[in-house]
Design an enzyme around this catalytic site. Sequence first.
Site, PDB file in Angstrom:
ATOM      1  N   ILE A  48     -29.734  -4.419  54.448  1.00  0.00           N
ATOM      2  CA  ILE A  48     -28.837  -3.570  53.657  1.00  0.00           C
ATOM      3  C   ILE A  48     -27.812  -4.411  52.888  1.00  0.00           C
ATOM      4  O   ILE A  48     -27.592  -4.193  51.708  1.00  0.00           O
ATOM      5  CB  ILE A  48     -28.104  -2.540  54.558  1.00  0.00           C
ATOM      6  N   LYS A  67     -15.223   7.391  62.063  1.00  0.00           N
ATOM      7  CA  LYS A  67     -14.455   6.954  60.893  1.00  0.00           C
ATOM      8  C   LYS A  67     -15.207   7.269  59.604  1.00  0.00           C
ATOM      9  O   LYS A  67     -14.638   7.786  58.649  1.00  0.00           O
ATOM     10  CB  LYS A  67     -14.205   5.440  60.994  1.00  0.00           C
ATOM     11  N   ASN A  68     -16.507   6.953  59.593  1.00  0.00           N
ATOM     12  CA  ASN A  68     -17.253   7.089  58.339  1.00  0.00           C
ATOM     13  C   ASN A  68     -17.611   8.535  58.002  1.00  0.00           C
ATOM     14  O   ASN A  68     -18.140   8.801  56.923  1.00  0.00           O
ATOM     15  CB  ASN A  68     -18.514   6.210  58.364  1.00  0.00           C
ATOM     16  N   ASP A  78     -24.659  -1.340  60.744  1.00  0.00           N
ATOM     17  CA  ASP A  78     -23.367  -1.411  61.438  1.00  0.00           C
ATOM     18  C   ASP A  78     -23.512  -1.750  62.927  1.00  0.00           C
ATOM     19  O   ASP A  78     -22.502  -1.888  63.627  1.00  0.00           O
ATOM     20  CB  ASP A  78     -22.594  -0.089  61.275  1.00  0.00           C
ATOM     21  N   ARG A 114      -9.447  -1.502  62.025  1.00  0.00           N
ATOM     22  CA  ARG A 114      -9.831  -0.616  60.912  1.00  0.00           C
ATOM     23  C   ARG A 114     -10.749   0.509  61.383  1.00  0.00           C
ATOM     24  O   ARG A 114     -10.752   1.582  60.794  1.00  0.00           O
ATOM     25  CB  ARG A 114     -10.580  -1.415  59.844  1.00  0.00           C
ATOM     26  N   PRO A 162     -21.545  -3.124  44.851  1.00  0.00           N
ATOM     27  CA  PRO A 162     -21.107  -2.463  43.615  1.00  0.00           C
ATOM     28  C   PRO A 162     -21.049  -0.943  43.777  1.00  0.00           C
ATOM     29  O   PRO A 162     -21.541  -0.406  44.775  1.00  0.00           O
ATOM     30  CB  PRO A 162     -22.209  -2.840  42.616  1.00  0.00           C
ATOM     31  N   ILE A 163     -20.450  -0.247  42.791  1.00  0.00           N
ATOM     32  CA  ILE A 163     -20.452   1.224  42.838  1.00  0.00           C
ATOM     33  C   ILE A 163     -21.145   1.809  41.594  1.00  0.00           C
ATOM     34  O   ILE A 163     -20.862   2.907  41.151  1.00  0.00           O
ATOM     35  CB  ILE A 163     -19.027   1.818  43.006  1.00  0.00           C
ATOM     36  N   ASP A 164     -22.077   1.009  41.038  1.00  0.00           N
ATOM     37  CA  ASP A 164     -22.772   1.445  39.825  1.00  0.00           C
ATOM     38  C   ASP A 164     -23.508   2.781  40.019  1.00  0.00           C
ATOM     39  O   ASP A 164     -23.605   3.587  39.098  1.00  0.00           O
ATOM     40  CB  ASP A 164     -23.749   0.353  39.364  1.00  0.00           C
ATOM     41  N   LEU A 165     -24.001   3.023  41.215  1.00  0.00           N
ATOM     42  CA  LEU A 165     -24.780   4.254  41.426  1.00  0.00           C
ATOM     43  C   LEU A 165     -23.868   5.488  41.451  1.00  0.00           C
ATOM     44  O   LEU A 165     -24.272   6.565  41.031  1.00  0.00           O
ATOM     45  CB  LEU A 165     -25.611   4.161  42.714  1.00  0.00           C
ATOM     46  N   ARG A 217     -12.707  -0.158  50.836  1.00  0.00           N
ATOM     47  CA  ARG A 217     -13.617   0.186  49.737  1.00  0.00           C
ATOM     48  C   ARG A 217     -13.904   1.671  49.685  1.00  0.00           C
ATOM     49  O   ARG A 217     -14.172   2.220  48.614  1.00  0.00           O
ATOM     50  CB  ARG A 217     -14.943  -0.546  49.913  1.00  0.00           C
ATOM     51  N   CYS A 228     -16.923  -7.915  48.899  1.00  0.00           N
ATOM     52  CA  CYS A 228     -16.247  -7.931  50.201  1.00  0.00           C
ATOM     53  C   CYS A 228     -16.974  -8.885  51.121  1.00  0.00           C
ATOM     54  O   CYS A 228     -17.981  -9.475  50.737  1.00  0.00           O
ATOM     55  CB  CYS A 228     -16.123  -6.526  50.778  1.00  0.00           C
TER      56      CYS A 228
END
Length: 433
Positions: A330, A22-23, A308, A400, A126-129, A96, A120
């Site tokens: 993480i 999936k990823n 994971d 999912r 966050p997605i700041d990077l 996400r 979540c």
Amino acid sequence: MDKFVIRGGNPLVGTVRVSGAKNAALPCMAAALLTDETVTLENIPDVRDIQTERKLLVAMGAEVELGYGRAHHRTVINCAKLEKPEATYDLVKTMRASTLVLGPLVARTGHARVSLPGGCAIGARPIDLHIKGLEKLGATITTEHGYVEARADRLKGGHIVFEKITVTGTEDLLMAAVLADGETVMENCAREPEVADLAALLSKMGAKIEGAGTSTIKVHGVAKLRGARHRIIPDRIEAGTFVIAAAMTGGDLIVSGCDPKHLGALTAKLQECGVKFTENGDSVRVMGDGPLRCADVSTEEYPGFPTDMQAQFMALATQVDGTSVVTENIFENRFMHAQEMVRMGANIRIEGRRAIVRGKTPLSAAAVLASDLRASASLVLAALVADGETIIDRVYHIDRGYERIEEKLKGVGAQMRRIGEMLPRKAPLAQQA
Ligand code: EPU
């Protein structure tokens, strides 16, 4: 909402086949945004997150064709027309990874509008990077009304040093850099096999990339990318989940269609616990017949022990002799499964980022609640060894990312059933009036 009913006690025996990752599939589908030609992806898993990504691409104007019959796992994507370069809140809140379209959209169309994902179940995330990296490549970013908007006539190559290792951040910026003008050097990149798989697809599309799969990636931007055909790598987390299922149930299971090289940190740790393995090309055989002992685990970026797999390892740790310490490095809130396992009889104490798991405790069936994708998988594992019938609610989380997990596990001996939501009983006529 579907539920799983699982009766524990059966060892898993036979062969179970792993689906595509999936990823890896999610960024590869987003990569189709980078060209007006057709991208054909094979080995796409049939899971909910992939359906969400299809909806996302279609909403932007892409044509997405699903395979059927024997080509069931093929998806053909054409993004010649992108009328609406946008990822709305509705889709981003359910997945996400939708933010993965930010880089490719701005690179191809000069404009992207993507909803901020928010927190979540497993952490703030966050997605700041992603945003800082795009700014380094010359994009102008504004954040308003919960959306990030990125604009650039053409992105320019730049030097990006990630403050923290981020998997989708590396993928997002890699997809932006391949169409940028000039050379981009990215340091402290994620080394996950999924990043290397995305780079393999991008290279087939004509991108010039060196070092994917290492911490420094160099990209020579090109003006245009072409269509390509690519097969997605096997899902190492699904494979790892089956490996642990076999070990916990004392089974003898062949996990086929996987890449054993991607499972290194997990198999090394399980060998420390006493699990026996043999590898044969694209399969691993797991023999869980001997006694199992405790081991400490600490999650890290690849090639370390994957976050994971942390929940699934915790389920195993409840069934081995001795005390295991599981440290989650993480994500800050990824122990939601622990309390559900405690309700089944596990002895787990949480101290900040550490979980102290005292084995070996018999587990007894209970009604439990899945809180996120991997947490649900860990509850399935616990249920496979519990005494009695466990009912797992909210299995949409597991759908999912795991393709037909109940059918795969039933095929190797698990007693497991999916049930739909019971309809409420109709009120008597007198009460309805
Ligand atoms: N982070 C930031 N800023 C950013 C990006 C990340 O602070 O801009 C932080 C995160 O909050 C986290 C850490 O960096 O603490 C690592 O996050 P990362 O960005 O690597 O996670 P991700 O890319 O959002 C992917 C997987 C996750 C997996 C993580 C870690 C996909 C689609 N998702 O998420 O998979 O747990 O990497 O390996 O690839 C799952 O499949 O169940 C799943 C959650």
